[in-house]
Write a protein that holds these residues in place. Structure first.
Motif, PDB file in Angstrom:
ATOM      1  N   MET A  28      43.567  55.765  41.588  1.00 55.51           N
ATOM      2  CA  MET A  28      44.234  54.722  42.375  1.00 55.51           C
ATOM      3  C   MET A  28      45.496  54.195  41.708  1.00 55.51           C
ATOM      4  O   MET A  28      46.034  53.162  42.100  1.00 55.51           O
ATOM      5  N   ASN A  41      38.630  47.383  42.186  1.00 56.89           N
ATOM      6  CA  ASN A  41      38.849  48.424  43.185  1.00 56.89           C
ATOM      7  C   ASN A  41      39.547  47.852  44.427  1.00 56.89           C
ATOM      8  O   ASN A  41      40.522  48.438  44.935  1.00 56.89           O
ATOM      9  N   ASP A  42      39.075  46.711  44.910  1.00 62.58           N
ATOM     10  CA  ASP A  42      39.699  46.076  46.076  1.00 62.58           C
ATOM     11  C   ASP A  42      41.129  45.639  45.764  1.00 62.58           C
ATOM     12  O   ASP A  42      42.025  45.761  46.615  1.00 62.58           O
ATOM     13  N   ASN A  74      43.473  48.565  45.918  1.00 62.97           N
ATOM     14  CA  ASN A  74      43.739  48.967  47.306  1.00 62.97           C
ATOM     15  C   ASN A  74      44.781  48.073  47.973  1.00 62.97           C
ATOM     16  O   ASN A  74      45.524  48.522  48.855  1.00 62.97           O
TER      17      ASN A  74
END
Length: 379
Positions: A255, A163-164, A167
């Motif tokens: 994302m 997830n990081d 981003n």
């Protein structure tokens, strides 16, 4: 001494002996003593004392017997209870494993995946469950040193890393894109291994594999959303099954941004000499995808944004690399490829005519002419 009447017998014999000694033998030595009142009273008390002692001994023996019997009864009951608990725990464990396999079966029916070595996967998620105890809930570790490789907390942390990483794609400078994408693919590989999961689907252009055996599929550089959606669904399902729905849920599929797509495609189709042990699937004409992406990178430079002869080509290529279906149709057709390269050639040639000092575009124009010629002449 198993006979309870033994002490009664002893008490009776003791009493008789007392009578014989007190009534018959003593008078033989002290004449007349046997007929005195105080002597009779003493003999009676003595005999009664012996009887009392015998009764007390018998009661002690009986109490010991009762205590031993009760102990044996308690031990048998404890053994029975332990056996029943083991049976219940075993049945609970088997039922829980069936439920675990059922959710994996459901995931396999909804996605092109297969879970391998399910027994080890279950042990990693539920390390404390065995034939003696079985808990359906798994607490997530709070401290880093409490995390064990492959357990539920490790899966949570690996998902956070992905997830990081997603981003960060929008924040990267061009110089850092390659290394970050390389680490990102390793993160995808790591969590898929931890989830004991393989994605099984027909190979397509843009597929990224790890160079192991026939290739271990990770994602498709043209459309990576499938892999992200699968990881998201599997992890969230595990969290719900282990009682952690309110503690951790992840959303990855949304994302899949343009920054992410461009980074993956640059890694797959442009950085051809730096890709490590990752391999990529291409169609029969798929090697032209590298050339198309190289053109896109060149004409997408900020200083060229105001060039009208390149803007339409840039728009066309950007749209193409965001539409997996359209890109595959182009790569599977020699005629469509020839038409696309011809359009790019016209735009680049126009730019070269307006900018005589652009040596890079002169080289690109000559390369495009060669490709158009080859596409027109090959069978």
């Amino acid at each position: 001494m198993k006979n309870p009447y033994f002490f009664i017998f002893i008490a009776f014999i003791s009493g008789m002996l007392g009578i014989w000694v007190g009534v018959i033998f003593i008078p033989l030595f002290w004449e007349g003593l046997a007929f005195k009142d105080n002597i009779f009273s003493g003999i009676g008390t003595w005999i009664g004392s012996i009887g009392t002692i015998g009764t007390l001994l018998y009661l002690i023996y009986q109490n010991n017997q009762l205590r031993d019997n009760q102990k044996q009864t308690n031990e048998k009951q404890q053994e029975m209870w332990d056996s029943q608990r083991e049976i219940i725990a075993f049945q609970k464990l088997q039922t829980h494993k069936k439920e675990f396999n059922a959710i994996l079966d459901d995931l396999e029916s909804n996605f092109p995946i297969i879970f391998v070595n399910r027994a080890n996967f279950y042990r990693n998620i539920f390390p404390n469950n065995d034939f003696e105890k079985c808990s359906p809930k798994v607490p997530l570790a709070i401290k880093e040193d409490q995390v064990v490789a492959g357990d539920l907390s490790d899966i949570r942390d690996a998902t956070k890393f992905i997830n990081d990483s997603l981003n960060e794609f929008s924040l990267l400078s061009p110089q850092k894109i390659y290394n970050h994408t390389h680490r990102h693919l390793h993160q995808i590989s790591s969590i898929m291994s931890t989830l004991h999961m393989n994605i099984i689907r027909p190979k397509e252009t843009g597929d990224v594999f790890i160079d192991i055996g026939d290739g271990y599929f990770l994602l498709n550089a043209i459309n990576p959303s499938l892999t992200l959606e699968i990881i998201e669904r599997v992890v969230n399902t595990l969290m719900q099954f282990t009682g952690n729905k309110d503690n951790f849920q992840i959303s990855l599929s949304y994302m899949c941004t343009s920054f992410y797509l461009k980074a993956l495609q640059q890694f797959a189709f442009y950085e051809t000499h730096h890709r490590g042990y990752f391999i990529f699937k291409k169609s029969k004409l798929g090697h032209y995808i590298d050339d198309l992406f190289s053109c896109l990178l060149i004409i997408s430079r900020p200083e060229l944004n105001e060039e009208p002869c390149l803007s339409e080509i840039r728009y066309r290529l950007n749209f193409l690399f965001c539409d997996k279906t359209e890109l595959l149709l182009v790569l599977d057709s020699k005629e469509k490829l020839y038409k696309l390269f011809t359009e790019i050639l016209y735009g680049v040639a126009e730019y070269c005519d307006k900018n005589k000092s652009s040596q890079e575009f002169d080289i690109l124009r000559d390369e495009l002419r060669t490709k158009c010629y080859v596409l027109k002449t090959i069978d």
